[in-house]
Design an enzyme around this catalytic site. Structure first.
Site, PDB file in Angstrom:
ATOM      1  N   HIS A 117       0.838  -1.207   0.000  1.00 21.08           N
ATOM      2  CA  HIS A 117       0.000   0.000   0.000  1.00 21.08           C
ATOM      3  C   HIS A 117       0.869   1.251   0.000  1.00 21.08           C
ATOM      4  CE1 HIS A 117      -3.237  -2.763   1.163  1.00 21.08           C
ATOM      5  NE2 HIS A 117      -4.066  -1.815   0.780  1.00 21.08           N
TER       6      HIS A 117
ATOM      7  N   LYS B 113      -0.784   5.009   4.619  1.00 23.48           N
ATOM      8  CA  LYS B 113      -1.753   4.117   5.261  1.00 23.48           C
ATOM      9  C   LYS B 113      -1.425   3.970   6.744  1.00 23.48           C
ATOM     10  CE  LYS B 113      -3.936  -0.409   4.708  1.00 23.48           C
ATOM     11  NZ  LYS B 113      -5.271   0.159   4.902  1.00 23.48           N
TER      12      LYS B 113
END
Ligand code: NAP
Length: 266
Positions: free
Chosen positions: A155, A159
């Site tokens: 990701h 995040k």
């Protein structure tokens, strides 16, 4: 047919702003307010980069639901705020569609019980991309035949939670069918802590965080002489919006909490 009245929490965020663009293009939805810790009292059209809605921005969730008539809350914020928003929405009879990840098991259990007690529909999905849901389902299928599995999720570096909600959900689905086993060598030792990743029931999850990524996951199954890799990539946050729309349409018809988009697909 009357439009579904939607409140979006986190409208300036990467996902929240994408949700506003989706609502703008959809004639069956009406944005009635936003929840944001900045810009209280302004209208959405006054905020740079957001679509042209004349919907007020609230910073207090109670005040918002006391003032505005809403059917659905779409929450795309942080685990802490998302939990408060979701709980408050259920208490006010507003149906939450939650993309925010990072809720604890206990919080999910509490929200499930609250929704049941109040008879209010709610949908929480760690991944609204239909392709990702299929990746999870295919992984569950494969795990029946390949009990050795490692999950690599990648990701963007902003995040907040790790491992990702999608990887945890994938491991939980695999857990339902996989014969329990501790993978790797029985005497395996980490010379640097964390080297083998997070452990769920003997399965490993590895979290990669880098700029340039959006949301990606590989589920790698190993067996003698063969590997099977099931992979999904979200290259743009638009990939989540057909799932958010599906959830909004569905949540107004149910009276309990559903966890996972797969429960809405055929
Ligand atoms: P983001 O760009 O950081 O947006 C988060 C938003 O929440 C921002 O507008 C932020 O406002 C707001 N916020 C942060 N702290 C707050 C607080 N204390 N009170 C009120 N608002 C607050 O993150 P994102 O990438 O859009 O992701 C949002 C959530 O969706 C995350 O949990 C992420 O994991 C999840 N997600 C889910 C899916 C799915 O398919 N289910 C897909 C992608 C992401 P500020 O600018 O003021 O901080």
């Amino acid at each position: 047919m009357s439009k579904i009245k939607v409140v979006v929490a986190g409208p300036r965020g990467k996902m929240g702003s994408e949700a506003l663009r989706m609502i703008e293009k959809d004639d069956s939805l009406e944005l009635v307010a936003c929840l944001d810790r900045q810009n209280k009292g302004k209208q959405v059209y006054e905020i740079d980069g957001l679509p042209n809605f004349d919907a007020y921005i609230y910073d207090d969730v109670e005040e918002c639901f006391q003032t505005v008539e809403a059917d659905v809350l779409v929450d795309l914020t942080t685990p802490k705020m998302g939990y408060i928003h979701t709980k408050t929405a259920i208490n006010y009879g507003v149906r939450p569609v939650v993309g925010t990840t990072g809720f604890t098991k206990e919080q999910l259990e509490e929200l499930t019980n609250l929704a049941e007690e109040k008879g209010i529909g709610a949908i929480i999905a760690p991944n609204f991309a239909v392709g990702a849901v299929l990746m999870m389902q295919f992984s569950k299928w494969a795990a029946k035949y390949f009990p050795d599995v490692e999950i690599i999720e990648r990701h963007h570096d902003q995040k907040l939670d790790a491992p990702s909600g999608t990887s945890i959900k994938t491991a939980e689905l695999i857990q339902e069918v996989r014969e329990q086993k501790k993978q790797g060598h029985p005497d395996e030792k980490e010379t640097i802590p964390g080297a083998r990743g997070a452990d769920i029931d003997g399965m490993k999850i590895h979290s990669v965080r880098l700029p340039g990524l959006i949301a990606h996951q590989e589920v790698v199954f190993g067996s003698s002489g063969q590997n099977l890799t099931i992979k999904h990539d979200s290259f743009h946050r638009e990939s989540f919006m057909s799932g958010v729309k599906l959830a909004i349409d569905h949540v107004v018809k149910i009276d309990l909490l559903v966890y996972g988009l797969e429960n809405l697909l055929d």
